[in-house]
Design a protein around this motif. Structure first.
Motif, mmCIF file in Angstrom:
data_model
loop_
_atom_site.group_PDB
_atom_site.id
_atom_site.type_symbol
_atom_site.label_atom_id
_atom_site.label_comp_id
_atom_site.label_asym_id
_atom_site.label_seq_id
_atom_site.Cartn_x
_atom_site.Cartn_y
_atom_site.Cartn_z
ATOM 1 N N LYS A 49 0.831 -1.209 0.000
ATOM 2 C CA LYS A 49 0.000 0.000 0.000
ATOM 3 C C LYS A 49 0.863 1.256 0.000
ATOM 4 O O LYS A 49 0.560 2.223 -0.694
ATOM 5 C CB LYS A 49 -0.932 0.012 1.211
ATOM 6 C CG LYS A 49 -2.045 -1.001 1.123
ATOM 7 C CD LYS A 49 -2.902 -0.989 2.372
ATOM 8 C CE LYS A 49 -3.963 -2.081 2.310
ATOM 9 N NZ LYS A 49 -4.778 -2.133 3.523
ATOM 10 N N VAL A 50 1.940 1.236 0.778
ATOM 11 C CA VAL A 50 2.825 2.401 0.826
ATOM 12 C C VAL A 50 3.503 2.590 -0.524
ATOM 13 O O VAL A 50 3.550 3.708 -1.051
ATOM 14 C CB VAL A 50 3.872 2.278 1.954
ATOM 15 C CG1 VAL A 50 4.882 3.413 1.889
ATOM 16 C CG2 VAL A 50 3.181 2.262 3.320
ATOM 17 N N ALA A 108 3.310 -0.863 12.120
ATOM 18 C CA ALA A 108 2.749 0.351 12.724
ATOM 19 C C ALA A 108 3.391 1.602 12.123
ATOM 20 O O ALA A 108 2.691 2.583 11.834
ATOM 21 C CB ALA A 108 2.941 0.327 14.237
ATOM 22 N N ALA A 109 4.695 1.577 11.915
ATOM 23 C CA ALA A 109 5.387 2.734 11.340
ATOM 24 C C ALA A 109 4.925 2.994 9.913
ATOM 25 O O ALA A 109 4.692 4.152 9.526
ATOM 26 C CB ALA A 109 6.896 2.520 11.377
ATOM 27 N N LEU A 110 4.772 1.941 9.118
ATOM 28 C CA LEU A 110 4.314 2.129 7.740
ATOM 29 C C LEU A 110 2.856 2.582 7.703
ATOM 30 O O LEU A 110 2.483 3.404 6.861
ATOM 31 C CB LEU A 110 4.511 0.841 6.937
ATOM 32 C CG LEU A 110 5.966 0.467 6.643
ATOM 33 C CD1 LEU A 110 6.033 -0.887 5.939
ATOM 34 C CD2 LEU A 110 6.666 1.535 5.820
ATOM 35 N N ARG A 111 2.044 2.071 8.595
ATOM 36 C CA ARG A 111 0.644 2.530 8.660
ATOM 37 C C ARG A 111 0.577 4.007 9.044
ATOM 38 O O ARG A 111 -0.260 4.745 8.532
ATOM 39 C CB ARG A 111 -0.139 1.700 9.660
ATOM 40 C CG ARG A 111 -0.477 0.372 9.107
ATOM 41 C CD ARG A 111 -1.510 -0.322 9.916
ATOM 42 N NE ARG A 111 -1.739 -1.573 9.187
ATOM 43 C CZ ARG A 111 -2.531 -2.508 9.581
ATOM 44 N NH1 ARG A 111 -3.195 -2.376 10.695
ATOM 45 N NH2 ARG A 111 -2.683 -3.598 8.879
ATOM 46 N N GLU A 112 1.435 4.398 9.943
ATOM 47 C CA GLU A 112 1.492 5.807 10.336
ATOM 48 C C GLU A 112 1.827 6.676 9.119
ATOM 49 O O GLU A 112 1.245 7.731 8.932
ATOM 50 C CB GLU A 112 2.544 5.993 11.423
ATOM 51 C CG GLU A 112 2.582 7.382 12.012
ATOM 52 C CD GLU A 112 3.575 7.478 13.150
ATOM 53 O OE1 GLU A 112 4.387 8.418 13.119
ATOM 54 O OE2 GLU A 112 3.539 6.628 14.052
ATOM 55 N N ILE A 115 -1.289 7.078 7.053
ATOM 56 C CA ILE A 115 -2.221 8.040 7.674
ATOM 57 C C ILE A 115 -1.758 9.460 7.397
ATOM 58 O O ILE A 115 -2.553 10.323 7.008
ATOM 59 C CB ILE A 115 -2.341 7.777 9.188
ATOM 60 C CG1 ILE A 115 -3.075 6.444 9.421
ATOM 61 C CG2 ILE A 115 -3.054 8.924 9.901
ATOM 62 C CD1 ILE A 115 -2.997 5.949 10.853
ATOM 63 N N GLU A 116 -0.471 9.709 7.568
ATOM 64 C CA GLU A 116 0.072 11.038 7.297
ATOM 65 C C GLU A 116 -0.116 11.409 5.826
ATOM 66 O O GLU A 116 -0.443 12.567 5.505
ATOM 67 C CB GLU A 116 1.548 11.099 7.652
ATOM 68 C CG GLU A 116 1.810 11.011 9.139
ATOM 69 C CD GLU A 116 3.285 10.843 9.479
ATOM 70 O OE1 GLU A 116 4.119 10.816 8.563
ATOM 71 O OE2 GLU A 116 3.593 10.722 10.687
ATOM 72 N N GLU A 117 0.061 10.464 4.944
ATOM 73 C CA GLU A 117 -0.078 10.707 3.498
ATOM 74 C C GLU A 117 -1.516 11.091 3.165
ATOM 75 O O GLU A 117 -1.769 11.970 2.352
ATOM 76 C CB GLU A 117 0.358 9.459 2.726
ATOM 77 C CG GLU A 117 0.501 9.660 1.250
ATOM 78 C CD GLU A 117 1.591 10.648 0.860
ATOM 79 O OE1 GLU A 117 1.474 11.238 -0.225
ATOM 80 O OE2 GLU A 117 2.563 10.849 1.626
ATOM 81 N N ARG A 118 -2.481 10.436 3.785
ATOM 82 C CA ARG A 118 -3.898 10.748 3.550
ATOM 83 C C ARG A 118 -4.279 12.123 4.064
ATOM 84 O O ARG A 118 -5.174 12.761 3.544
ATOM 85 C CB ARG A 118 -4.791 9.703 4.207
ATOM 86 C CG ARG A 118 -4.831 8.402 3.475
ATOM 87 C CD ARG A 118 -5.830 7.450 4.090
ATOM 88 N NE ARG A 118 -5.303 6.110 3.941
ATOM 89 C CZ ARG A 118 -5.339 5.165 4.847
ATOM 90 N NH1 ARG A 118 -5.931 5.376 5.996
ATOM 91 N NH2 ARG A 118 -4.823 3.982 4.627
#
Length: 120
Positions: A49-50, A108-112, A115-118
């Motif tokens: 996803k990233v 968790a770091a990649l999900r963060e 979230i920041e990208e969105r």
């Protein structure tokens, strides 16, 4: 004074719970390996996803970062398992447990990041 016996009984009961659910070392090692596989699968999904939201230059940087991170994760797991269980039957438990924990942290770091990208 009456609280002390009740408190002691509570501690004894809590101490017996793991004994009642005791497993063999081999079973615990297998569970740790399975938990790592699950975390690694989740990591691959989030990583994809990233990658999907990055430009080409950022993709290359993430790939480089991920390769370095995997090397660190595996080296750290080797170190910790050796330090805690060198030559012992619980070495795989420690090794896979560390890899699983570090992998969950990376997820968790990649999900963060997502979230920041969105939020941009």
């Amino acid at each position: 004074m009456k609280c002390l016996p009740l408190l002691s009984a509570g501690f004894i009961a809590m101490a017996l719970v793991p004994v009642c659910r005791a497993q063999s070392q081999q079973e615990m090692n297998a569970q740790a390996a399975e938990a790592f596989k699950k975390a690694d699968k989740e990591l691959n999904e989030v990583y994809a996803k990233v990658i999907g939201v990055l430009d080409d230059e950022a993709k290359e940087r993430l790939k480089k970062s991920q390769r370095a991170w995997v090397a660190f994760r595996d080296a750290e797991a080797e170190f910790r398992a050796d330090a805690e269980a060198r030559g012992g039957s619980m070495w795989p438990l420690v090794h896979e447990g560390v890899r699983g924990k570090l992998t969950k942290d990376r997820v968790a770091a990649l999900r963060e990041y997502l979230i920041e990208e969105r939020e941009k």
